[in-house]
Write an enzyme that holds these catalytic residues in place. Structure first.
Site: not given
Ligand code: ZN
Length: 352
Positions: A65, A177, A209-210, A232, A319
């Site tokens: 993603h 990510d 995706e998130e 991922d 994140h």
């Molecule tokens: Zn991810």
């Protein structure tokens, strides 16, 4: 890491791509693959689908993603401060005092995100976890008129993007990510295509995706693959305060993490491990106990089901502004997937 591939990674990391606003990252993907892909398409959802050897009867979909977490501007007040909603799962503590960028239709605008200083916080405020709605973005505007002339409601916001290398082949950036996952699926296709293939490869840079694995769902339906493997990031547990008993023993530099559990076809899991062993590709194992929070969860449930696998890249500080990975893990993940696809005969039965 080869220098051209390294540049591709950095270009991905410097391209803003909050979920729903991924077009700059997708342009980077299309540009990189144009010399070696047989087909490149972008679907109406925004997924970029890079194809090699499309006439083969067995289709393998690789999903990375390209979207990252971000913010979206919801309101501009009389003083010209901006307020926002999160795109994806933020720990708001990670945002206090960060340099940010507002991506307007006429270009990027620098901003900071802040709250009042500790000296001015009341006792109960100091002890409370801050919420995003209590923070504001400051672009330096004098008033609402000036800010509104620059920023439109719905403009996306990211952390200030950048790339920094640490010692021992580690690197950090916002959005590892999942720029790293996009990099791995594209590099796997490029590396596999240098050898004879019995399968068709569909490397997909998926969107959204998130916010619910949305691009994996649409692109997998469109490609209709026999095998689908998501790439991922996962939590590296080689830093303080994490519980290895629950999260497993996952190290930066330990190689790709081959995931095992209900979200993964057991025969595909075994095949991936055998491939890693036979090609001497260092790897790690991790277990999950339900559908994962990755594109693999969506892929597995499309149509009558897809033979699904999940490869994870160890990532410290998920994140945050300083997501940290080992470059070598990316190379080995791409090698593992390339070797797996080169080794497919096309007549395998993955029925458990
Ligand atoms: Zn991810």
């Amino acid at each position: 890491m080869e220098s051209q591939a390294h540049e591709f990674l950095k270009d991905l990391l410097l391209a803003p791509s909050p979920s729903g606003y991924e077009q700059p990252a997708q342009a980077v993907v299309r540009n990189y693959v144009k010399d070696f892909a047989d087909q490149v398409t972008t679907d109406v959802h925004g997924n970029v689908i890079v194809v090699k050897n499309p006439s083969a009867p067995v289709r393998v979909l690789l999903a990375g993603h390209c979207d990252q977490i971000g913010l979206v501007v919801t309101y501009i007040d009389d003083k010209g401060y901006l307020y926002s909603k999160p795109i994806g799962g933020w720990d708001p503590q990670q945002l206090i005092g960060q340099r940010m960028t507002v991506w307007t239709q006429s270009g990027p605008i620098p901003a900071v995100i802040a709250r009042k200083p500790i000296h001015l916080l009341k006792e109960e405020e100091r002890n409370k976890v801050v919420k995003l709605e209590e923070m504001w973005l400051d672009i330096g505007a004098q008033d609402k008129e000036e800010a509104s002339g620059l920023v439109m409601i719905g403009d996306p916001v990211t952390l200030e993007l950048g790339y920094q290398e640490l010692r021992n082949g580690l690197a950090n950036a916002p959005g590892m990510d999942n720029s790293t996952g996009v990099w791995v699926v594209i590099e796997a296709l490029r590396r596999a295509s240098q050898q004879p293939l019995n399968c068709a490869i569909y490397a997909v840079s998926t969107v959204q995706e998130e916010i619910g694995l949305r691009g994996a769902q649409t692109s997998t339906f469109g490609v209709d693959p026999h095998i689908g493997i998501a790439v991922d990031v996962t939590h590296a547990t080689d830093c303080p305060t994490l519980d290895l008993r629950q999260q497993g023993d996952i190290k930066l530099g330990g190689g790709p993490v081959i995931e095992r559990g209900p979200n993964v076809n057991p025969k595909l899991f075994t095949r991936l491990v055998e491939t890693a062993k036979s090609k001497a590709i260092g790897h790690q194992l991790a277990a999950h106990n339900r559908g994962t929070g990755t594109d693999a969860n969506a892929i597995q449930l499309v149509r009558a089901g897809v033979v699904t696998g999940l490869i994870s890249i160890p990532n410290r500080y998920m994140h945050s502004a300083v997501e940290t990975i080992a470059l070598d893990d990316l190379d080995r993940s791409a090698d593992l997937l390339a070797e797996f696809m080169v080794g497919l005969r096309g007549d395998e039965d993955f029925t458990p």
